[in-house]
Write a protein that holds these residues in place. Structure first.
Motif, PDB file in Angstrom:
ATOM      1  N   VAL A  34       0.717  -1.075  -0.220  1.00  0.00           N
ATOM      2  CA  VAL A  34      -0.056  -0.123  -0.351  1.00  0.00           C
ATOM      3  C   VAL A  34       1.282   1.534  -0.128  1.00  0.00           C
ATOM      4  O   VAL A  34       0.509   2.117  -1.172  1.00  0.00           O
ATOM      5  CB  VAL A  34      -0.749   0.100   1.208  1.00  0.00           C
ATOM      6  N   TYR A  35       1.574   1.192   1.334  1.00  0.00           N
ATOM      7  CA  TYR A  35       2.927   2.620   1.195  1.00  0.00           C
ATOM      8  C   TYR A  35       3.868   3.059  -0.186  1.00  0.00           C
ATOM      9  O   TYR A  35       3.745   3.506   0.516  1.00  0.00           O
ATOM     10  CB  TYR A  35       2.442   2.530   3.176  1.00  0.00           C
ATOM     11  N   LEU A  36       4.465   1.885   0.412  1.00  0.00           N
ATOM     12  CA  LEU A  36       5.842   1.804  -0.543  1.00  0.00           C
ATOM     13  C   LEU A  36       5.392   1.296  -2.379  1.00  0.00           C
ATOM     14  O   LEU A  36       5.937   2.114  -2.945  1.00  0.00           O
ATOM     15  CB  LEU A  36       6.971   0.887  -0.601  1.00  0.00           C
ATOM     16  N   LEU A  37       4.190   0.821  -2.922  1.00  0.00           N
ATOM     17  CA  LEU A  37       4.266   0.413  -4.116  1.00  0.00           C
ATOM     18  C   LEU A  37       2.401   1.443  -4.683  1.00  0.00           C
ATOM     19  O   LEU A  37       2.659   0.617  -5.609  1.00  0.00           O
ATOM     20  CB  LEU A  37       4.214  -0.874  -4.255  1.00  0.00           C
ATOM     21  N   GLY A  38       2.015   1.726  -3.929  1.00  0.00           N
ATOM     22  CA  GLY A  38       0.979   2.006  -4.098  1.00  0.00           C
ATOM     23  C   GLY A  38       0.080   1.705  -4.626  1.00  0.00           C
ATOM     24  O   GLY A  38      -1.504   1.578  -5.333  1.00  0.00           O
ATOM     25  N   LEU A  39      -0.965   0.620  -4.046  1.00  0.00           N
ATOM     26  CA  LEU A  39      -1.417  -0.636  -4.188  1.00  0.00           C
ATOM     27  C   LEU A  39      -2.515   0.106  -3.530  1.00  0.00           C
ATOM     28  O   LEU A  39      -2.768   0.241  -1.967  1.00  0.00           O
ATOM     29  CB  LEU A  39      -1.648  -1.908  -4.491  1.00  0.00           C
ATOM     30  N   ALA A  40      -3.798  -0.762  -3.657  1.00  0.00           N
ATOM     31  CA  ALA A  40      -4.968   0.119  -3.050  1.00  0.00           C
ATOM     32  C   ALA A  40      -5.254  -1.860  -1.508  1.00  0.00           C
ATOM     33  O   ALA A  40      -5.028  -2.383  -2.275  1.00  0.00           O
ATOM     34  CB  ALA A  40      -6.608   0.178  -3.982  1.00  0.00           C
ATOM     35  N   PRO A  41      -6.027  -0.961  -0.793  1.00  0.00           N
ATOM     36  CA  PRO A  41      -5.630  -2.003   0.164  1.00  0.00           C
ATOM     37  C   PRO A  41      -6.176  -3.164  -0.005  1.00  0.00           C
ATOM     38  O   PRO A  41      -5.391  -4.389   0.585  1.00  0.00           O
ATOM     39  CB  PRO A  41      -6.605  -1.322   1.595  1.00  0.00           C
ATOM     40  N   ALA A  42      -7.909  -3.109  -1.010  1.00  0.00           N
ATOM     41  CA  ALA A  42      -8.129  -4.570  -1.264  1.00  0.00           C
ATOM     42  C   ALA A  42      -6.987  -5.144  -2.027  1.00  0.00           C
ATOM     43  O   ALA A  42      -7.035  -6.493  -1.458  1.00  0.00           O
ATOM     44  CB  ALA A  42      -9.495  -4.195  -1.898  1.00  0.00           C
ATOM     45  N   ASP A  43      -6.172  -4.541  -2.781  1.00  0.00           N
ATOM     46  CA  ASP A  43      -5.254  -5.495  -4.101  1.00  0.00           C
ATOM     47  C   ASP A  43      -4.343  -5.538  -3.550  1.00  0.00           C
ATOM     48  O   ASP A  43      -4.005  -6.532  -3.723  1.00  0.00           O
ATOM     49  CB  ASP A  43      -5.163  -4.339  -5.558  1.00  0.00           C
ATOM     50  N   ALA A  44      -3.888  -4.662  -2.240  1.00  0.00           N
ATOM     51  CA  ALA A  44      -2.677  -5.380  -1.450  1.00  0.00           C
ATOM     52  C   ALA A  44      -2.875  -6.553  -0.633  1.00  0.00           C
ATOM     53  O   ALA A  44      -2.315  -7.398  -0.769  1.00  0.00           O
ATOM     54  CB  ALA A  44      -1.981  -4.480  -1.046  1.00  0.00           C
ATOM     55  N   GLY A  45      -4.038  -6.269  -0.493  1.00  0.00           N
ATOM     56  CA  GLY A  45      -5.161  -8.441   0.450  1.00  0.00           C
ATOM     57  C   GLY A  45      -5.106  -9.278  -0.611  1.00  0.00           C
ATOM     58  O   GLY A  45      -4.733 -10.158  -0.250  1.00  0.00           O
ATOM     59  N   THR A  46      -4.987  -8.773  -1.598  1.00  0.00           N
ATOM     60  CA  THR A  46      -5.157  -9.875  -2.678  1.00  0.00           C
ATOM     61  C   THR A  46      -3.988 -10.556  -2.960  1.00  0.00           C
ATOM     62  O   THR A  46      -3.612 -12.266  -2.760  1.00  0.00           O
ATOM     63  CB  THR A  46      -6.178  -9.450  -4.274  1.00  0.00           C
ATOM     64  N   THR A  47      -2.663  -9.710  -3.602  1.00  0.00           N
ATOM     65  CA  THR A  47      -1.516 -10.450  -3.553  1.00  0.00           C
ATOM     66  C   THR A  47      -0.599 -10.529  -2.171  1.00  0.00           C
ATOM     67  O   THR A  47      -0.503 -11.750  -2.783  1.00  0.00           O
ATOM     68  CB  THR A  47      -0.976  -8.377  -3.985  1.00  0.00           C
ATOM     69  N   SER A  48      -1.585  -9.923  -1.021  1.00  0.00           N
ATOM     70  CA  SER A  48      -0.841 -11.141   0.176  1.00  0.00           C
ATOM     71  C   SER A  48      -1.200 -12.319  -0.044  1.00  0.00           C
ATOM     72  O   SER A  48      -0.678 -13.146   0.153  1.00  0.00           O
ATOM     73  CB  SER A  48      -1.181 -10.251   1.455  1.00  0.00           C
ATOM     74  N   LEU A  49      -2.440 -12.430  -0.135  1.00  0.00           N
ATOM     75  CA  LEU A  49      -2.918 -13.957  -0.420  1.00  0.00           C
ATOM     76  C   LEU A  49      -2.212 -14.946  -0.913  1.00  0.00           C
ATOM     77  O   LEU A  49      -2.151 -16.041  -0.351  1.00  0.00           O
ATOM     78  CB  LEU A  49      -4.826 -13.917  -0.595  1.00  0.00           C
ATOM     79  N   VAL A  50      -1.514 -14.550  -2.131  1.00  0.00           N
ATOM     80  CA  VAL A  50      -1.100 -15.344  -2.658  1.00  0.00           C
ATOM     81  C   VAL A  50       0.220 -15.332  -2.172  1.00  0.00           C
ATOM     82  O   VAL A  50       0.263 -17.518  -2.203  1.00  0.00           O
ATOM     83  CB  VAL A  50      -0.751 -14.667  -4.226  1.00  0.00           C
ATOM     84  N   VAL A  51       0.901 -14.720  -1.744  1.00  0.00           N
ATOM     85  CA  VAL A  51       1.943 -15.049  -0.700  1.00  0.00           C
ATOM     86  C   VAL A  51       1.896 -16.576   0.689  1.00  0.00           C
ATOM     87  O   VAL A  51       2.326 -17.509   0.652  1.00  0.00           O
ATOM     88  CB  VAL A  51       2.657 -13.389  -0.674  1.00  0.00           C
ATOM     89  N   VAL A  52       0.359 -16.261   1.260  1.00  0.00           N
ATOM     90  CA  VAL A  52       0.175 -17.193   2.432  1.00  0.00           C
ATOM     91  C   VAL A  52       0.132 -18.036   1.505  1.00  0.00           C
ATOM     92  O   VAL A  52       0.004 -19.016   2.487  1.00  0.00           O
ATOM     93  CB  VAL A  52      -1.138 -15.903   3.313  1.00  0.00           C
ATOM     94  N   THR A  53      -1.431 -18.546   0.904  1.00  0.00           N
ATOM     95  CA  THR A  53      -1.450 -19.646   0.079  1.00  0.00           C
ATOM     96  C   THR A  53       0.082 -20.530  -0.335  1.00  0.00           C
ATOM     97  O   THR A  53       0.400 -21.501  -0.234  1.00  0.00           O
ATOM     98  CB  THR A  53      -2.325 -19.102  -1.289  1.00  0.00           C
ATOM     99  N   ILE A  54       0.816 -19.835  -0.750  1.00  0.00           N
ATOM    100  CA  ILE A  54       2.076 -20.760  -1.215  1.00  0.00           C
ATOM    101  C   ILE A  54       2.984 -21.250  -0.178  1.00  0.00           C
ATOM    102  O   ILE A  54       3.596 -21.976  -0.575  1.00  0.00           O
ATOM    103  CB  ILE A  54       2.997 -19.949  -2.270  1.00  0.00           C
TER     104      ILE A  54
END
Length: 308
Positions: A34-54
């Protein structure tokens, strides 16, 4: 600095935290996105879920042969969180960003306090601290539980305590015997369902795994030994993450910037392996304390950003 390099650096830091601490990747990933790469919080959560899943799949593969996973218990616990995870995932893109950021800041502060409390409890009991808190670090918790084994010099790391009668929980931990079916009780099952539902909602809404919430619930409510709780929590985290991720993708409204998504996720996964080597070289207590302080500072920054 280009977006590619920044995404690689942020992903690597998140991966190092995952590998060194065994958890907490989502709590770091979302603010970085969100703060360094400029994503919206919801989109950042989706990317985070991919990391958590893997990372959950990888950790499950390593734990599968240890006997420390209660597959049925984990599946039932996660089942209570499926509906809340779906509902929260749909709402993630409809909730105002300020409210979503506030909720995430509160969660990060809570995770930090849980970690610091675990450190104080371990220090008070005179126990060695593993490379991560038992609530947030499945792999290091297993290593800590075996700290009484002989080291390279052949001397015990911890002096054995006088023999005493083993409790039912300890007997189960040692021999893998299932606890009596009636030991939890109806109230325990209700609390389990509530805990599972709450964890599913947190995962779906904020995009974090929530191991620091799952493990204490499995220990205190279902009375699982710690080693089995940390292994079983991976099942819960994986199911909740997959359900939340699939719902977000199916519901639409998620725009993944491939220039950020690919490098970030790849660097996070690779960084997790180096994090394991880092954990072997540094003090577990120092790692936990540093991580907790970072989380508290991050939570304060996010709250100030929302207010100002």
């Amino acid at each position: 600095m280009s977006v590619l390099i920044l995404a690689l650096l942020c992903g690597a830091v998140v991966g190092l935290a995952l590998g060194a601490l065994g958890g907490g990747g989502g709590v770091l990933a979302v603010p970085a996105l969100v703060y360094l790469l400029g994503l919206a919080p919801a989109d950042a959560g989706t990317t985070s879920l991919v990391v958590v899943t893997i990372t959950s799949v990888t950790a499950l593969a390593r734990h599968a042969g240890t006997g420390n996973i209660r597959w049925r218990t984990g599946a039932l616990f996660a089942a209570a969180g499926v509906a809340p995870a779906i509902g929260a995932s749909v709402l993630a893109h409809r909730i105002p960003q300020a409210l979503l950021t506030t909720a995430f800041a509160v969660l990060a502060a809570f995770a930090a306090l849980v970690m610091l409390r675990g450190l104080r409890a371990a220090r008070g009991a005179g126990r060695p601290v593993a490379s991560a808190s038992r609530a947030a670090a499945p792999e290091q918790a297993v290593a800590a539980s075996r700290s009484g084994h002989t080291g390279r010099t052949g001397t015990p790391a911890v002096q054995p305590e006088p023999r005493r009668a083993a409790t039912s929980t300890e007997a189960e931990d040692a021999g893998g015997v299932e606890a009596p079916s009636g030991s939890v009780g109806r109230a325990g099952y209700v609390r389990t369902a509530m805990a599972g539902a709450g964890l599913g909602a947190v995962t779906g809404l904020l995009g974090v795994g929530g191991g620091f919430l799952a493990v204490p619930a499995l220990v205190s409510v279902l009375r699982l030994p710690m080693r089995k709780a940390v292994g079983t929590s991976l099942v819960v985290i994986l199911i909740n993450s997959v359900v939340s991720l699939a719902t977000r993708m199916a519901a639409g409204g998620t725009s993944l910037d491939l220039a950020v998504f690919g490098p970030f996720v790849g660097a996070a996964v690779l960084g997790a392996w180096d994090g394991k080597r880092l954990a072997a070289k540094l003090s577990g207590a120092a790692l936990q304390r540093t991580f907790a302080v970072v989380l508290l500072a991050m939570a304060a920054f996010m709250l100030i950003d929302v207010i100002v």
